[in-house]
Write an enzyme that holds these catalytic residues in place. Structure first.
Site, short mmCIF file in Angstrom:
data_model
loop_
_atom_site.label_atom_id
_atom_site.label_comp_id
_atom_site.label_asym_id
_atom_site.label_seq_id
_atom_site.Cartn_x
_atom_site.Cartn_y
_atom_site.Cartn_z
N ALA A 255 0.60 -1.29 -0.10
CA ALA A 255 -0.08 -0.01 0.02
C ALA A 255 0.71 1.27 -0.03
O ALA A 255 2.01 1.36 0.51
CB ALA A 255 -0.79 -0.04 1.22
N GLY B 230 0.82 -5.58 0.88
CA GLY B 230 -0.19 -5.85 -0.26
C GLY B 230 0.75 -6.26 -1.43
O GLY B 230 -0.20 -6.81 -2.44
N GLU C 147 0.66 -9.86 -1.26
CA GLU C 147 -0.72 -10.28 -1.41
C GLU C 147 -1.40 -10.38 -2.84
O GLU C 147 -2.02 -11.29 -3.25
CB GLU C 147 -1.63 -9.40 -0.28
CG GLU C 147 -1.61 -9.73 0.96
CD GLU C 147 -2.30 -8.65 1.71
OE1 GLU C 147 -3.12 -9.11 2.62
OE2 GLU C 147 -2.18 -7.43 1.69
N GLU D 294 2.53 -5.72 7.98
CA GLU D 294 1.53 -4.93 8.05
C GLU D 294 1.59 -4.77 9.75
O GLU D 294 1.36 -3.62 10.11
CB GLU D 294 0.19 -5.35 7.87
CG GLU D 294 0.12 -5.14 6.09
CD GLU D 294 0.63 -6.22 5.47
OE1 GLU D 294 0.17 -6.36 4.26
OE2 GLU D 294 1.24 -7.29 6.17
#
Length: 271
Positions: free
Chosen positions: A78, A123, A126, A146
């Site tokens: 992110a 992310g 991910e 995270e």
């Protein structure tokens, strides 16, 4: 590699940060925000969602490879600089946009391969986990860090990682927030194939070409059976498999595949 598909130069850009390149029946979904190491901003999330929706409805695409234009990173996750400037209300409003991007990759109906080099964190990892197969080169560093910044994996990581490496190993990786370098990542099953530095894209495209040589109807049905059956009780999973089998058993692809086998020739699939 000899079976790497040829680029057709039929490229399409989605926003400023996502490009889809066509290699005949293989689509290359390119993360193209190099100045930010492909950090996923709101705009990038929208673009990725739009690109995935277009790919999902394109029956000529038999496999997708997720790649990066940055030479030292696949995706660092992110965009924390952007998020730092958001109010709580703005962050909440952004959440569905971010989820749609990750779900877009996860829900692609054809086989997907992530080509990972350098950093694939948070992310970014991910996005790779949302793919069916992860090919990484020797420079890859992956992880879900995270909790070290006060949040949790929110792009599917808490659900996808245990399915790869088991609950206990996933818990250790998430709770420690540690980064895992390529050799250990391969050993733990965080990535599926490890190649020499700089070879991840070529290897992933070659793998996609091998996938794409097979029945497009069969590929989508097989993926549906694999994915839908993930979290089901065994017998329920067999019912999912049977339903998927029924969609292909009487299709033109099955007739062509059986005929080609008996005639000892390469199948001619309909797009």
């Amino acid at each position: 590699m000899a079976d790497t598909p040829e680029h057709t130069h039929d490229d399409r850009r989605y926003g400023d940060h996502v490009v889809v390149k066509r290699h005949t029946h293989v689509a290359e979904l390119v993360l193209d925000r190099p100045k930010a190491m492909n950090a996923v901003s709101t705009d990038m999330a929208r673009s990725l969602t739009d690109a995935c929706h277009a790919l999902a409805s394109d029956r000529t695409v038999r496999a997708v490879v997720l790649t990066s234009t940055h030479d030292r990173a696949f995706c660092v996750g992110a965009d924390l600089k952007e998020r730092n400037a958001l109010t709580d209300a703005e962050l909440l409003a952004q959440r569905p946009l971010a989820r749609a991007a990750y779900t877009g990759v996860l829900d692609l109906p054809m086989p997907t391969i992530a080509a990972v080099h350098g950093y694939a964190l948070g992310g970014g990892f991910e996005l790779a986990l949302a793919c069916d197969v992860i090919v990484a080169d020797s420079t890859a560093v992956v992880g879900l860090p995270e909790v070290s910044v006060g949040v949790i994996p929110g792009g599917g990581g808490t659900q996808l990682l245990p399915r790869r490496v088991g609950a206990a190993r996933a818990a250790e990786l998430v709770f420690s927030a540690r980064r895992v370098e390529a050799p250990e990542a391969r050993q733990l099953g965080l990535v599926d194939e490890l190649v020499e530095a700089g070879d991840d894209r070529e290897a992933a495209l070659a793998m996609a070409a091998r996938f794409a040589a097979n029945s497009p109807v069969g590929l989508r049905a097989a993926k549906r059976a694999l994915r839908v059956g993930w979290g089901l009780e065994f017998r329920a999973g067999l019912e999912v498999e049977d339903a998927a089998w029924r969609t292909v058993a009487f299709s033109p692809d099955r007739a062509e595949g059986v005929a080609a086998f008996n005639e000892r020739r390469t199948p001619r699939w309909n797009d």
